[in-house]
Design a protein around this motif. Sequence first.
Motif, PDB file in Angstrom:
ATOM      1  N   LYS A 194      62.635  73.932  42.461  1.00  0.00           N
ATOM      2  CA  LYS A 194      63.278  73.450  43.685  1.00  0.00           C
ATOM      3  C   LYS A 194      64.410  72.494  43.317  1.00  0.00           C
ATOM      4  CE  LYS A 194      62.095  70.282  47.468  1.00  0.00           C
ATOM      5  NZ  LYS A 194      61.048  69.765  48.344  1.00  0.00           N
ATOM      6  N   LYS A 230      66.004  69.480  58.549  1.00  0.00           N
ATOM      7  CA  LYS A 230      65.314  68.200  58.731  1.00  0.00           C
ATOM      8  C   LYS A 230      66.352  67.131  59.061  1.00  0.00           C
ATOM      9  CE  LYS A 230      61.594  69.295  55.588  1.00  0.00           C
ATOM     10  NZ  LYS A 230      61.045  69.102  54.246  1.00  0.00           N
ATOM     11  N   GLY A 257      58.422  61.835  49.006  1.00  0.00           N
ATOM     12  CA  GLY A 257      58.997  60.907  48.031  1.00  0.00           C
ATOM     13  C   GLY A 257      58.241  59.602  47.945  1.00  0.00           C
TER      14      GLY A 257
HETATM   15  N1  LIG Z   1      59.967  56.907  47.027  1.00  0.00           N
HETATM   16  C1  LIG Z   1      60.883  57.832  46.969  1.00  0.00           C
HETATM   17  N2  LIG Z   1      61.564  58.150  48.072  1.00  0.00           N
HETATM   18  C2  LIG Z   1      62.498  59.101  47.964  1.00  0.00           C
HETATM   19  C3  LIG Z   1      62.747  59.773  46.758  1.00  0.00           C
HETATM   20  N3  LIG Z   1      63.725  60.684  46.963  1.00  0.00           N
HETATM   21  C4  LIG Z   1      64.064  60.596  48.245  1.00  0.00           C
HETATM   22  N4  LIG Z   1      63.327  59.645  48.863  1.00  0.00           N
HETATM   23  C5  LIG Z   1      63.384  59.250  50.259  1.00  0.00           C
HETATM   24  O1  LIG Z   1      63.271  60.431  51.032  1.00  0.00           O
HETATM   25  C6  LIG Z   1      64.365  60.489  51.946  1.00  0.00           C
HETATM   26  C7  LIG Z   1      64.703  61.924  52.292  1.00  0.00           C
HETATM   27  O2  LIG Z   1      65.204  62.585  51.177  1.00  0.00           O
HETATM   28  P1  LIG Z   1      65.830  64.036  51.244  1.00  0.00           P
HETATM   29  O3  LIG Z   1      67.100  64.008  50.462  1.00  0.00           O
HETATM   30  O4  LIG Z   1      65.918  64.528  52.621  1.00  0.00           O
HETATM   31  O5  LIG Z   1      64.837  64.893  50.379  1.00  0.00           O
HETATM   32  P2  LIG Z   1      63.293  65.328  50.531  1.00  0.00           P
HETATM   33  O6  LIG Z   1      62.556  64.406  51.424  1.00  0.00           O
HETATM   34  O7  LIG Z   1      62.744  65.491  49.163  1.00  0.00           O
HETATM   35  O8  LIG Z   1      63.471  66.743  51.192  1.00  0.00           O
HETATM   36  P3  LIG Z   1      62.466  67.951  51.480  1.00  0.00           P
HETATM   37  O9  LIG Z   1      62.438  68.785  50.266  1.00  0.00           O
HETATM   38  O10 LIG Z   1      63.106  68.683  52.610  1.00  0.00           O
HETATM   39  O11 LIG Z   1      61.139  67.345  51.860  1.00  0.00           O
HETATM   40  C8  LIG Z   1      65.453  59.711  51.239  1.00  0.00           C
HETATM   41  O12 LIG Z   1      66.363  59.175  52.121  1.00  0.00           O
HETATM   42  C9  LIG Z   1      64.683  58.597  50.585  1.00  0.00           C
HETATM   43  O13 LIG Z   1      64.448  57.570  51.506  1.00  0.00           O
HETATM   44  C10 LIG Z   1      61.991  59.390  45.632  1.00  0.00           C
HETATM   45  O14 LIG Z   1      62.120  59.923  44.568  1.00  0.00           O
HETATM   46  N5  LIG Z   1      61.074  58.417  45.785  1.00  0.00           N
END
Ligand SMILES: Nc1nc2c(ncn2[C@@H]2O[C@H](COP(=O)(O)OP(=O)(O)OP(=O)(O)O)[C@@H](O)[C@H]2O)c(=O)[nH]1
Length: 266
Positions: free
Chosen positions: A61, A155, A204
């Motif tokens: 992914k 999303k 995350g």
């Molecule tokens: N703690 C933590 N939060 C994260 C991390 N990466 C992203 N986030 C949080 O998750 C939010 C959403 O990230 P997105 O870029 O939409 O990615 P995603 O949540 O992995 O996306 P999906 O694959 O659709 O679930 C970000 O704005 C961060 O606040 C991480 O590695 N650690």
Amino acid sequence: MLDKYNRNISYLRISVTDRCNLRCTYCMPEEGIDLIAHEEMLSFEQIINFVEEAVKTGITKIRLTGGEPLVRKGIIDLVRLIANVQGVEDLALTTNGILLEKYAEALAQAGLKRVNISLDTLNPAKYREITRCGDINDVFKGIDAAKKAGLTPIKINCVRMPDSSETELITLKEFCQSNGLDLRFIRQMDLESGDFSIVEGGEGGNCKICNRIRLTANGKVKPCLFNNNEFDIKKLGAKDAIKKTIESKPQEGSQNKIGKFYNIGG
Ligand SMILES: Nc1nc2c(ncn2[C@@H]2O[C@H](COP(=O)(O)OP(=O)(O)OP(=O)(O)O)[C@@H](O)[C@H]2O)c(=O)[nH]1
Ligand SMILES: C[S@@+](CC[C@H](N)C(=O)[O-])C[C@H]1O[C@@H](n2cnc3c(N)ncnc32)[C@H](O)[C@@H]1O
Ligand code: SF4
Ligand code: SF4
């Protein structure tokens, strides 16, 4: 590849640029940031080489983020190149949506599967205040274009700020429900203190099942959003940098200062 805590590291976030066409108050200062020099930025060739190595270690992914990924010159070509790497099963992009009307169809044609769009309010004046310069109508047009192009499920990422009112959030919830969008609330992280207690955000926020690594726009591979460890692909080569990153992945987020989101592909 499994890390030392038996987590399957299968998700790569690539920051394709640290540049952005907005200046969200919680993300960067009004005057902008010290940008990575052009010659330091990874080329498409270097990114693809990294993706090829990453796929060999079990990455399936990939998410393109930034900065604002849609301001990277040639982003459509980059999407096509990554989509064509065998083993990439899910290719997604996180965007502020401003340029999506222009690019959604071409992104879908190039092989992008879905987008996450950041939108913290439906109020145009508040939107401009938060982003310091954005026109919310561009985001609405971007959302429509993404739906039409089939970049779904979409999303919506909403950062909850101390002054977000319940009414405002309910309005956003209703908007998402009636437009077939999945809404996620994200707690604002304090980028200065790196206060880990407020970490949240999709999967995350759950370190025990954390499956991700990240690549910065200038070639540093990072095991954790909250950890200062990084491995330079320009010095180590992609393969070694990935291996070292996975080996050093913490089980709990580090208490170190969080890196800047726009730099490390938050
Ligand atoms: N703690 C933590 N939060 C994260 C991390 N990466 C992203 N986030 C949080 O998750 C939010 C959403 O990230 P997105 O870029 O939409 O990615 P995603 O949540 O992995 O996306 P999906 O694959 O659709 O679930 C970000 O704005 C961060 O606040 C991480 O590695 N650690
Ligand atoms: C850094 S942006 C990069 C992608 C794109 N420019 C965007 O805004 O979607 C990725 C995500 O990080 C979130 N973000 C930025 N600063 C944050 C902070 N201080 N706390 C929580 N989320 C933050 C944004 O809301 C966005 O959803
Ligand atoms: S959150 Fe995204 S759109 Fe807002 S300033 Fe940061 S990188 Fe730009
Ligand atoms: S804080 Fe670090 S270990 Fe925890 S979920 Fe985020 S990247 Fe993974």
